[in-house]
Enzyme design. Sequence first.
Site, PDB file in Angstrom:
ATOM      1  N   GLU A  60     -17.093 -20.073  -5.910  1.00 16.17           N
ATOM      2  CA  GLU A  60     -16.069 -21.110  -5.823  1.00 16.17           C
ATOM      3  C   GLU A  60     -16.658 -22.503  -5.634  1.00 16.17           C
ATOM      4  OE1 GLU A  60     -13.947 -17.341  -5.309  1.00 16.17           O
ATOM      5  OE2 GLU A  60     -15.819 -18.152  -4.480  1.00 16.17           O
ATOM      6  N   HIS A 129      -6.909 -12.551   3.045  1.00 14.98           N
ATOM      7  CA  HIS A 129      -6.132 -12.843   1.846  1.00 14.98           C
ATOM      8  C   HIS A 129      -4.730 -13.346   2.191  1.00 14.98           C
ATOM      9  CE1 HIS A 129      -9.326 -10.311   0.299  1.00 14.98           C
ATOM     10  NE2 HIS A 129      -8.968 -10.598  -0.945  1.00 14.98           N
TER      11      HIS A 129
END
Length: 327
Positions: A60, A129
Site C-alpha cells: 500500500e 478489517h
Amino acid sequence: MSKQFMFNALREAIDEEMANNQRVFVLGEDIGHYGGSYKVTKDLHAKYGDLRILDTPIAENSFTGMAIGAAMTGLRPIVEGMNMSFLLLAFNQISNNAGMLRYTSGGNFSIPLVIRGPGGVGRQLGAEHSQRLEAYFQAIPGLKIVACSTPYNAKGLLKSAIRDNNPVIFFEHVLLYNLQEDLPDNEYFLPLDKAEVVREGSQVTIITYSRMRYHVIQAVDMLVQEGYNPEIIDLISLKPIDIKTIITSVKKTNNVIIVEECMKTGGIGAELIAQINDNCFDDLDAPVIRLSSQDIPTPYNGKLEKATVIHPEQIIESFKDLMSLKI
C-alpha cells in the site's frame, strides 16, 4: 431511471469518468481481472487494459506513493484500498505527501487523487478489517473526506471527487454495497462539501453519516409513529463539515443527537460537538448527546461485535430523554 446496487453505481461513476478523460486510471490489489473484492471495477479491465486498470502488489505504501507522483504529473489516479484499514500502511504518503505537497510546493503541484474503498464494522470481519479511519484522516490538512451512504450519492459524489483537483478520501461502508436505488439516466454530480437533510423536523437534530443513516431512519420511523418529529442530517462531507446546514437545523430544534460508528474518543462526533458549541451554544436547550462505538477493537464474536455499535433502540431512548427535559 434504473435501479442499481451501490457497488454498480460506483462502477458506473468510474467507467464514465475513465471514458471522459484518458488521464483517469485505477490502481489497487485485485482490481483488474478479478474485478475488485466488492466488484466495483468488474469488467473494467477488459475495457481499458492493464495500464488504466492496474493490479498492484500487496504494498500500500508503494502504490499510494506512486499514485501521488502520477497525480503530480497531471494524471488523475483512483486508489482502491481493498479494505481501508490497509491504508494505514500508506499513512505517511497520504499525510506527508498527498495532503501537503500542494502547499509545500507553493502551489506548483496539485494532487487530483481519489483514495476509495470499503471500511466500517461489517459482519464478523475481525478487528483489523473493521476499523473506522475517518477520524484518523480528518486531522490531516489538505484532504477532503466524503462518506457516501446511498447508491445515488455514491455515484454523484465519486464523479465529483474524480474531477476535483484535491486529494479526496472516499469512504464506502462494507455493508452498503448491496443497497439498491433508482438512479437517473442522465449524468449528474453532487457537491463534496454539503450535508443532506434527510428528513425535516422540529424537535431534535439527529446528525449521522454512512451506515448509521439507516439505524437513525429506523429509529425515527418508530418515533414518528409515536407523534414525534425529529430532523435527520447525513453529514456526507466529513471534511469540511457543512456547519451552515447544522447551524440552521440547531436554531430550529435546539437539541442535537450525534450517531456515529466512529469511536467515541477523538471521533467525528467529538469534532462536531466542538463546532456546534462554538457556533450554536446559546441555541442549545441541553448538552449534545453523542452515541458512538465503544473504544475497543471490534470483536470477531458476532454478539460482542453487535454490542460495540449503536442501534435504533439506543437512539430512541436518547431522543426521549431529550424530549423529557422539555416538559
